[in-house]
Design a protein around this motif. Structure first.
Motif, PDB file in Angstrom:
ATOM      1  N   GLU A  27      48.696 -69.718 129.869  1.00  0.00           N
ATOM      2  CA  GLU A  27      47.623 -70.644 129.503  1.00  0.00           C
ATOM      3  C   GLU A  27      47.829 -71.084 128.057  1.00  0.00           C
ATOM      4  O   GLU A  27      48.220 -70.290 127.204  1.00  0.00           O
ATOM      5  N   ARG A  59      46.634 -65.703 132.745  1.00  0.00           N
ATOM      6  CA  ARG A  59      45.290 -65.764 133.324  1.00  0.00           C
ATOM      7  C   ARG A  59      44.175 -65.837 132.283  1.00  0.00           C
ATOM      8  O   ARG A  59      43.006 -65.968 132.641  1.00  0.00           O
ATOM      9  N   ARG A  60      44.503 -65.692 131.007  1.00  0.00           N
ATOM     10  CA  ARG A  60      43.457 -65.651 129.979  1.00  0.00           C
ATOM     11  C   ARG A  60      43.914 -66.371 128.719  1.00  0.00           C
ATOM     12  O   ARG A  60      45.113 -66.410 128.418  1.00  0.00           O
ATOM     13  N   HIS A  87      41.984 -76.080 127.477  1.00  0.00           N
ATOM     14  CA  HIS A  87      42.899 -75.007 127.875  1.00  0.00           C
ATOM     15  C   HIS A  87      43.469 -75.358 129.237  1.00  0.00           C
ATOM     16  O   HIS A  87      43.006 -76.294 129.894  1.00  0.00           O
ATOM     17  N   HIS A  89      44.888 -74.288 133.202  1.00  0.00           N
ATOM     18  CA  HIS A  89      44.802 -73.375 134.350  1.00  0.00           C
ATOM     19  C   HIS A  89      46.119 -73.477 135.120  1.00  0.00           C
ATOM     20  O   HIS A  89      46.265 -74.347 135.977  1.00  0.00           O
ATOM     21  N   PRO A  90      47.090 -72.614 134.794  1.00  0.00           N
ATOM     22  CA  PRO A  90      48.361 -72.669 135.517  1.00  0.00           C
ATOM     23  C   PRO A  90      48.179 -72.294 136.991  1.00  0.00           C
ATOM     24  O   PRO A  90      47.578 -71.255 137.293  1.00  0.00           O
ATOM     25  N   HIS A  92      46.251 -73.283 139.147  1.00  0.00           N
ATOM     26  CA  HIS A  92      44.866 -73.254 139.617  1.00  0.00           C
ATOM     27  C   HIS A  92      44.175 -74.581 139.308  1.00  0.00           C
ATOM     28  O   HIS A  92      44.595 -75.301 138.401  1.00  0.00           O
TER      29      HIS A  92
END
Lengths: 149, 91
Positions: A27, A59-60, A87, A89-90, A92
């Motif tokens: 991210e 994820r963060r 930011h 969202h890979p 997603h």
């Protein structure tokens, strides 16, 4: 409550999507600045910030206190308004998560870039409403390929 | 007098004011004066117990008050104090 539509300068938008693609599969995160005139929220500049999250950056993300301090100082120095945070969202969708909601602030726009191995998939923007839920903000002149149909 | 920088997202609770200037001996006094003048800020800064929310950090200049004397950190006349919200998220 309805929010002002976002008008994002093409270079500022490219800065966000290029960053999301370069950071993939992690991210990325950053700030954006601009102004409001009662009709539109105009994003004129985006700046990359280091993802300072310790652990799984796929994820963060987190932005350090120092980087936040510098962002407010930059806005004051340049006569700009700090309008929000972007930011990625890979792998997603560009939809805010529980983690995004947990520390979300009023007023800020939260731009999310959904990114896939082949590049940027979608770009969407969200803002907290009075009920502390995310509501989507319109982005004017967003390239058709990045819109959710 | 010490200057307190209000983070942009909380300026809706200060009528758009970005800087709060006040004579104050400590960080705690400065924050209390801010909250007294702008009560809408209180739930965003403090827990019901009165302690600072864990999502909020306070810096004096470039130093986190956690590395100083906490809310008891003494202020000098020209100190710049910043309220810093946590920025994080993910999938």
């Amino acid at each position: 409550m309805s929010f002002l539509p976002l008008d994002i300068d093409p270079q500022a938008l490219k800065g966000m999507t290029d960053h999301a693609e370069a950071a993939f599969p992690n991210e990325c995160c950053g700030f954006f600045y601009g102004s409001e005139d009662g009709q539109i929220r105009a994003v004129t500049v985006s700046t990359e910030v280091t993802n300072s999250k310790e652990g799984d950056q796929r994820r963060r993300f987190a932005i350090s206190h120092k980087d936040y301090l510098n962002a407010e100082r930059h806005a004051a120095r340049e006569g700009l308004t700090l309008l929000g945070v972007y930011h990625s969202h890979p792998l997603h969708p560009a939809i805010p998560s529980e983690h995004d909601l947990a520390v979300a602030l009023p007023y800020f726009s939260y731009i999310i870039v959904s990114v896939q191995p082949k590049g940027t998939a979608h770009v969407r923007s969200w803002q907290l409403n009075e009920q502390r839920h995310f509501a989507e903000e319109a982005i004017v002149a967003l390239p058709e390929a990045w819109r959710v149909s | 007098m010490a200057q307190l920088i209000i983070p942009t997202p909380l300026r809706k609770f200060t009528d758009g004011q970005g800087i709060f200037t006040q004579e104050a001996a400590t960080v705690k006094d400065l924050l209390a004066a801010l909250a007294a003048q702008h009560p809408g800020l209180k739930p965003h800064l403090f827990e019901d117990s009165g302690s600072l929310r864990s999502f909020i950090r306070v810096y004096v200049g470039d130093e986190d008050i956690h590395a100083l004397e906490g809310e008891d950190t003494a202020l000098q006349a020209n100190d710049e104090v910043s309220i810093i919200p946590a920025i994080a998220g993910g999938l």
